[in-house]
Design an enzyme around this catalytic site. Structure first.
Site, PDB file in Angstrom:
ATOM      1  N   GLN B 113       0.851  -1.376  -0.090  1.00  0.00           N
ATOM      2  CA  GLN B 113      -0.096  -0.052   0.034  1.00  0.00           C
ATOM      3  C   GLN B 113       0.816   1.278  -0.014  1.00  0.00           C
ATOM      4  O   GLN B 113       0.562   2.379   0.742  1.00  0.00           O
ATOM      5  CB  GLN B 113      -0.984  -0.014   1.166  1.00  0.00           C
ATOM      6  CG  GLN B 113      -1.951  -1.019   0.893  1.00  0.00           C
ATOM      7  CD  GLN B 113      -3.523  -0.853   1.837  1.00  0.00           C
ATOM      8  OE1 GLN B 113      -3.120  -0.225   3.147  1.00  0.00           O
ATOM      9  NE2 GLN B 113      -4.542  -1.391   1.442  1.00  0.00           N
ATOM     10  N   LYS B 162       3.233   6.517   8.771  1.00  0.00           N
ATOM     11  CA  LYS B 162       2.682   5.875   9.976  1.00  0.00           C
ATOM     12  C   LYS B 162       3.735   6.073  11.162  1.00  0.00           C
ATOM     13  O   LYS B 162       3.138   6.510  12.154  1.00  0.00           O
ATOM     14  CB  LYS B 162       2.545   4.468   9.720  1.00  0.00           C
ATOM     15  CG  LYS B 162       1.541   3.640  10.914  1.00  0.00           C
ATOM     16  CD  LYS B 162       1.533   2.299  10.566  1.00  0.00           C
ATOM     17  CE  LYS B 162       0.471   1.739  11.336  1.00  0.00           C
ATOM     18  NZ  LYS B 162       0.072   0.313  11.354  1.00  0.00           N
ATOM     19  N   MET B 469     -25.297  13.778 -22.557  1.00  0.00           N
ATOM     20  CA  MET B 469     -24.587  14.726 -23.098  1.00  0.00           C
ATOM     21  C   MET B 469     -23.837  14.014 -24.125  1.00  0.00           C
ATOM     22  O   MET B 469     -23.778  14.698 -25.529  1.00  0.00           O
ATOM     23  CB  MET B 469     -23.567  15.579 -22.329  1.00  0.00           C
ATOM     24  CG  MET B 469     -22.903  16.769 -22.791  1.00  0.00           C
ATOM     25  SD  MET B 469     -24.026  18.106 -23.345  1.00  0.00           S
ATOM     26  CE  MET B 469     -24.169  19.123 -22.171  1.00  0.00           C
TER      27      MET B 469
END
Lengths: 173, 552
Positions: B113, B162, B469
């Site tokens: 991560q 962290k 659109m």
């Protein structure tokens, strides 16, 4: 037209990436870029040579100013200035050619910094024009390798581009 | 001295900055921060996707004028914020995004991560930081809020490894913000203001072109004063809607690609364009060489880089829009109505923004009805597409921060999470997300958030079974080849009910008002599925690359 910008930046990690990223995403062309510390260790100075008309240059300057890490920008090209670049050139040279090459070095006030069995490495400083002429003179011998530092520049006389001065026009005493 | 963890410093500094709400989503690398938040006097809204958190914080900021704050974990949590950050960047919204990061020792090793979120967000933030030492954290957070909210507002990201959040240090106050390279200029020099005032007084056909800068500087009163003094018609961009009352006789509505004909004609014919807090977006200017061909351009903006970026500017005024307008007003005198005002009124009568009724349910009709039922007092958010343009034209905005829409980036999926943020910022107010059936599905998971926090957000889906659109462009420019724009949709009513919200489908005109009244009265999230005419187009329409007077 080519402009040389002296850009004072905070010496933070990532500042080079911010400047380089800005030039690439806005589509401005950098001719050369040289970065190093200044007399103040918290401040680095980038010398950026950029190609473009007045409109492009105005946008480049304003966009650079938007970066929080950019403290001050001077276009030294609008004033009297000195600029220098350093080049290292490694050329092929057998013993028969060394004399000629050393003569060329002499003319350009270049220095020989290394000698190999079949090569000579030369160092030369000067402005754009001189470096280009030097390179051309050596080309017939066979340039094996060439590296340029990019231009650095400074205003002439009693004018400054550092943090404590306000623009180009320092009071002349 | 006090010992504090980085996470505690973060929470304390947020409170010092007046933050009362965070939109976020927890994960591994933000565990220490969440642990500190658990005891803090800050409301945390758990969205169901980080993109929702970023848009909700953005909506909160646009509605309240205070910076929005979002929080996500490292890696995918951080990358999921990116669209929301880019969206806030394009529309100059003050947003501070905090991301967790792997511990400093694992940085740069492709750790679990890990994503280089400062690298990724460099082009879409006003500034960003990675904090590698807990002692720097408090100072960085103060700078982040200062940068996000001053000058031209924008998003700032702070990436916190962290260990930086969990480490304890002897806390020392970092003192006030000191940024040598950042000094927004609040007012232009007096002689420049004089030049501008002289040009305004000389002009015979002035038009004001007002944008998001009027809203963010709180200059709506000054804008109105200026317009009434000069009897100058005012066109408000998508970002500027509400900065000038849409029901004012001088209002021209919106200019540009989907602007009113009279706004575009006024731009083409004016002799002075007073551009206030705008950036001459291509959706406004049309073909740039033909833009405001008869006009001198006076441009007021806080961001010097906007001057001359897209169009030539004759008189730049760099500064805070409100202060500049106030300084200009002092230098001006009231004008009398003349031929110009008459011409504008003729255009307005001749080319009204309108639509044809044919017995089918029309989106314009639904939006007019939302206006009527809410007394024009609702906060409207939108997604992106046809419904967004209809919402811009057919709801009349009379106060700033009442129309909240993704302008620059054009982010489908913005409106619903933004509405959640708006409702959090404005409890007790009626909030509508005017949506399309395509856009709503891009962040529909936030229904769970609205239900979870009992936020009575109303969603009005203009359901035409198309990415409308895109379909409109395919109809007009691609020979009606509807490549992958037709949608097979879920049952939105049952979907809303499954989430614990209310749902209702409306297929006829006479059901519209009762359904809306019921939705507004219900103190819970409601999703209304308006099944509208399938191939209704947004008009007027300046085809891309054409000048503003070439309108369909």
């Amino acid at each position: 037209m080519r402009h040389t910008l002296a850009v004072l930046v905070e010496n933070n990690p990532g500042v080079l990436a911010r400047v380089a990223g800005l030039f690439s995403r806005r589509g401005y062309n950098i001719d050369s870029l040289a970065v190093g510390r200044t007399e103040n260790p918290a401040v680095s100075r980038m010398t950026i040579v950029v190609e473009g008309d007045d409109r492009v240059l105005e946008q480049v300057t304003k966009q650079l100013h938007k970066l929080i890490d950019v403290i001050k920008i001077n276009d030294v090209t609008v004033d009297e200035y000195v600029d220098r670049e350093l080049v290292l050139i490694k050329v092929s040279a057998d013993s028969g050619q060394r004399g000629e090459i050393m003569q060329i070095a002499d003319i350009f006030r270049a220095r020989i910094v290394d000698l190999g069995r079949r090569t000579i490495t030369l160092e030369c400083t000067g402005n754009d024009g001189k470096i280009n002429a030097f390179e051309e003179s050596l080309r017939p011998y066979g340039i094996k390798e060439l590296v340029r530092t990019g231009k650095i520049a400074m205003l002439r006389g009693n004018r400054f581009t550092n943090l404590n001065t306000n623009g180009n026009r320092e009071d002349e005493q | 001295m006090v010992k504090k963890s980085g996470a505690q410093i973060l929470v304390d500094t947020l409170q010092e900055q007046g933050v009362d709400t965070i939109f976020g989503f927890p994960g591994g690398s933000v565990l220490p921060i969440y642990d500190a938040l658990y005891d803090a006097d800050i409301r945390h809204i758990l969205t169901r996707h980080e993109q929702g958190a970023a848009h909700a914080a953005d909506g909160y900021a646009r509605a309240s004028g205070r910076p929005g704050v979002c929080l996500a974990t490292s890696g995918p949590g951080a990358t999921n914020l990116v669209t929301g950050i880019a969206n806030a960047y394009m529309d100059s919204v003050p947003l501070v995004a905090f991301t967790g990061q792997v511990t400093t020792g694992l940085l740069g090793r492709d750790s679990f991560q890990e994503a280089d979120i400062t690298g990724i967000t460099m082009p879409v933030t006003k500034h960003n930081y990675i904090v590698k030492d807990t002692r720097e954290l408090a100072g960085v957070i103060r700078e982040a809020f200062y940068i996000a909210t001053t000058g031209r507002p924008g998003p700032v990201l702070v990436d916190i490894p962290k260990d930086v959040a969990s480490n304890e240090i002897e806390y020392q106050d970092p003192g006030p913000v000191n940024l040598p390279g950042y000094h927004p200029q609040p007012v232009p020099p007096a002689e420049q203001l004089n030049r501008a005032a002289a040009a305004i007084l000389r002009s015979e056909r002035p038009v004001i072109y007002a944008g998001g800068g009027v809203v963010s500087s709180g200059a709506h009163r000054e804008l109105r004063q200026l317009a009434e003094m000069l009897l100058a018609p005012v066109a408000t961009t998508l970002m500027g809607l509400g900065s000038f009352p849409g029901d004012h006789p001088l209002s021209l509505g919106m200019p540009g690609m989907h602007g009113s004909k009279y706004a575009n004609y006024a731009f083409c014919e004016c002799d002075l364009l007073i551009a206030v807090g705008v950036r001459f977006d291509d959706r406004v200017t049309g073909k740039i060489d033909c833009f405001a061909p008869r006009a001198k351009i006076l441009h007021i903006d806080i961001d010097p880089a906007e001057i001359g970026k897209n169009v030539r500017v004759d008189i730049p005024l760099v500064g805070d829009v409100r202060q500049v307008l106030a300084a200009l007003i002092e230098r001006l005198e009231a004008k009398l109505p003349g031929a110009w005002q008459e011409k504008i009124d003729t255009w307005k009568k001749e080319y009204p923004v309108t639509y044809e009724e044919n017995g089918h349910l029309k989106p314009q009709q639904v939006i007019r009805e939302i206006y009527r039922v809410t007394g024009g007092q609702a906060r409207i958010t939108t997604e992106v597409g046809q419904h967004q343009m209809w919402a811009a034209h057919y709801y009349t905005y009379t106060r700033p921060r009442s129309f909240i829409s993704s302008g620059g980036l054009g982010t489908m999926g913005y409106g619903f999470p933004a509405a959640i943020g708006v409702q959090v910022a404005c409890p007790g107010e009626t909030v509508f997300d005017i949506a399309g059936d395509g856009s709503i599905q891009m962040n529909i998971q936030e229904l769970a958030t609205a239900v979870n926090y009992e936020l009575p957000v109303n969603v009005a889906i203009m359901n035409n079974g198309f990415l409308g659109m895109v379909r409109q462009w395919q109809e007009l420019f691609y020979n009606r080849r509807y490549a992958y724009t037709e949608l097979v949709n879920p049952d939105f009513v049952r979907l809303a009910e499954a989430y614990g919200a209310a749902g209702r489908r409306v297929t006829t005109a006479r059901e519209v008002a009762p359904a809306l009244e019921e939705a507004v009265a219900a103190q819970k999230p409601v999703m209304l599925d308006f099944v509208i005419e399938r191939e209704e187009n947004v008009l007027p329409f300046v085809p891309p690359g054409e000048s503003l007077d070439h309108m369909l």
